[in-house]
Motif scaffolding. Sequence first.
Motif, mmCIF file in Angstrom:
data_model
loop_
_atom_site.group_PDB
_atom_site.id
_atom_site.type_symbol
_atom_site.label_atom_id
_atom_site.label_comp_id
_atom_site.label_asym_id
_atom_site.label_seq_id
_atom_site.Cartn_x
_atom_site.Cartn_y
_atom_site.Cartn_z
ATOM 1 N N LYS A 519 0.839 -1.216 0.000
ATOM 2 C CA LYS A 519 0.000 0.000 0.000
ATOM 3 C C LYS A 519 0.869 1.258 0.000
ATOM 4 C CE LYS A 519 -2.452 -1.123 3.629
ATOM 5 N NZ LYS A 519 -3.425 -0.996 4.723
ATOM 6 N N ARG A 520 1.912 1.235 0.790
ATOM 7 C CA ARG A 520 2.785 2.408 0.882
ATOM 8 C C ARG A 520 3.456 2.688 -0.460
ATOM 9 N NH1 ARG A 520 5.374 0.727 4.939
ATOM 10 N NH2 ARG A 520 3.988 1.687 6.456
ATOM 11 N N ASN A 521 3.969 1.629 -1.091
ATOM 12 C CA ASN A 521 4.699 1.816 -2.341
ATOM 13 C C ASN A 521 3.771 2.093 -3.523
ATOM 14 O OD1 ASN A 521 7.812 1.145 -2.169
ATOM 15 N ND2 ASN A 521 6.784 -0.202 -0.710
ATOM 16 N N TRP A 523 0.479 3.365 -3.413
ATOM 17 C CA TRP A 523 -0.529 4.422 -3.317
ATOM 18 C C TRP A 523 -0.035 5.722 -2.671
ATOM 19 C CZ3 TRP A 523 -4.846 3.657 -5.978
ATOM 20 C CH2 TRP A 523 -5.145 2.322 -6.358
ATOM 21 N N ALA A 524 1.162 5.757 -2.177
ATOM 22 C CA ALA A 524 1.653 6.983 -1.514
ATOM 23 C C ALA A 524 1.706 8.151 -2.492
ATOM 24 C CB ALA A 524 3.039 6.722 -0.915
ATOM 25 N N LYS A 525 2.180 7.895 -3.714
ATOM 26 C CA LYS A 525 2.352 8.975 -4.680
ATOM 27 C C LYS A 525 1.019 9.547 -5.140
ATOM 28 C CE LYS A 525 5.136 10.029 -8.757
ATOM 29 N NZ LYS A 525 6.020 9.481 -9.813
ATOM 30 N N GLN A 528 -0.618 11.791 -2.675
ATOM 31 C CA GLN A 528 -0.057 13.152 -2.602
ATOM 32 C C GLN A 528 -0.829 14.120 -3.508
ATOM 33 O OE1 GLN A 528 4.098 12.830 -3.555
ATOM 34 N NE2 GLN A 528 4.622 11.817 -1.607
ATOM 35 N N SER A 531 -3.525 15.695 -1.576
ATOM 36 C CA SER A 531 -3.115 16.454 -0.394
ATOM 37 C C SER A 531 -3.346 17.935 -0.636
ATOM 38 C CB SER A 531 -1.630 16.183 -0.115
ATOM 39 O OG SER A 531 -1.130 17.107 0.841
#
Length: 651
Positions: A519-521, A523-525, A528, A531
């Motif tokens: 999930k971090r790798n 969906w993090a981008k 953003q 944000s």
Amino acid sequence: MGIAVASVDLLSEKAALMRESLQKSQTIADNVVTILGSFDHRLSALETAMRPTQIRTHSIRKAHENIDRTLKAAEVILAHFDQYRQAEAKILKGPHEDLENYLEAIDKLRSNIQFFGSKKGFKSSDGIVIHANNLLAKAISKLEDEFKQLLSSYSKPVEPERLFDCLPNSMRPSSGSPGHEGDPSGKNPNHHSEHHNNNGDAVVYTPPALIPPRFLPLLHDLAQQMVEAGHQQQLLKIYRDARSNVLEESLQKLGVEKLNKDDVQKLQWEILEAKIGNWIHFMRIAVKLLFAGERKVCDQIFEGFDSLSEQCFAEVTTNSVSMLLSFGEAIAKSKRSPEKLFVLLDMYEIMQELHSEIETLFKGKACSGIKEAATSLTKRLAQTAQETFGDFEEAVEKDATKTAVTDGTVHPLTSYVINYVKFLFDYQSTLKQLFQEFESGDDSSQLASVTVRIMQALQTNLDGKSKQYKDPALTHLFLMNNIHYIVRSVRRSEAKDLLGDDWVQRHRRIVQQHANQYKRNAWAKILQCLSIQGLTSSGGGSGTGGDGGAGSSSGASRAIVKDRFKNFNVMFEELHQKQSQWTVPDTELRESLRLAVAEVLLPAYRSFVKRFGPLVESGKNPQKYIKYTPEDLDRMLGEFFEGKNMSETKR
């Protein structure tokens, strides 16, 4: 005074009378002696006169006795002569018409030979004995021919169908038995269920009658005559020649082949595997039916001659046993490979199962070589299986297959190893025997230790394979899928009891860690883009002031918001296209992962649209930027991890 004198006179008178009586008695006695003496003289003379008559009478009586004895002896000799002529007549006719009377005639002939052989004083006895022995030799020669003809006539190869009918119902071959799907060894499930059934209710094997039972007593009588004539070697040769080939032909009809190591090495694995499965079946049929039946025939024909029976049985079965064991030796000596472990264990099991019967059937010194060959094969199979077991752990860790798993699903190596381990637990008792033979310590802990090492070797290999992916998200998805598959498989198998709950819980946490990393790798981008950071005119935090949605976006640059929506759309479409081709094969895990993504993505998207959507909607072509509703995104997330191909994702 006067009375006393009278008494004395009376006594004197009586004494005088007694003296006179004694004198008379003496005279009479003397006269009797004289008379008796004359009688003795007369009797002596009479005896002397009769002696010649007595001698003649005694001689006559002796002569009569001698004549009686001679007549009786002559009658016995004549009777034996008569028996001899009768026996000779029957023997000259041959055994075909009446074998029972022929055998009886041989017995009488032997009795005659013994009788005349003991009559050394009889002038013609030597000639009779010589003639009778010649006749007996001819009779035995005819018996050999009869034994050979009778044995050959009723020695026929046993048809496979007849052998199958002698098996328990559960072990009779059935058409189209499917194999195990995903079975790394490809072994026949029927064999293994059969193996476990054998540990329960006893199954009954009924050896076939290899020779019609009604002829066995007759063959026994013929064999007995030949043994008594000293023809053991001829008997052995006849029996071996008649029965050995028939036994081999029975096995060949069944499908038994004599293959060496080179022959085995040339075969494709699927063909070899089928031949091994057949061999296991053939070994059981050969020992429990064919060899058991042959032992029964030997014991009945050679009853009373144990050493001859054992020698005949050994010589008849040697080639057949060699044909069977040579295949096992070829497998045990062939190049080791992991897929052979299970068939090696199957072969080891059948040799262990048949051990006691082999010991019983092949008893005696004559069969010792056969027993040693069987024991040697059992040990070699155990050794090869143990070495192959060790090879497997090393092969798992060093597996360098280039099989591409582009969608991050469970790698073939993982399913192969897990199935391999699961099948190992079908052989717990067999592996226990192997551990006892080659190692010391608790058998269960050894199996647990080996299983843990194999699992660790698999994870080490998977870590290496995961580094082939350029996308870190796919790396973690791949590891999540594979370790989840391992954990789920362990929980559903006997391995759970061996590895323990701690092992299971520890690896479930590893699965969750990889899910979080995915999930971090992945969906993090894109998150953003949703944000508020960098959207206000000051470039700082969230904007302030204004009413409603429009008011909440005051200070935000319309151009930046449009760019954010545009980037989000592009990135989500790329993720959708790419991750729809990725696979999470477990339904529960797939839904869980989708939900985890939705719980992060959808609230952020709703909030962003609510706050900054009015800026775009008040401009031109708002649908160009706000392309998706939260419901659209949720629906599209439902297409993730389905393993679709490229054309499907484009549609």
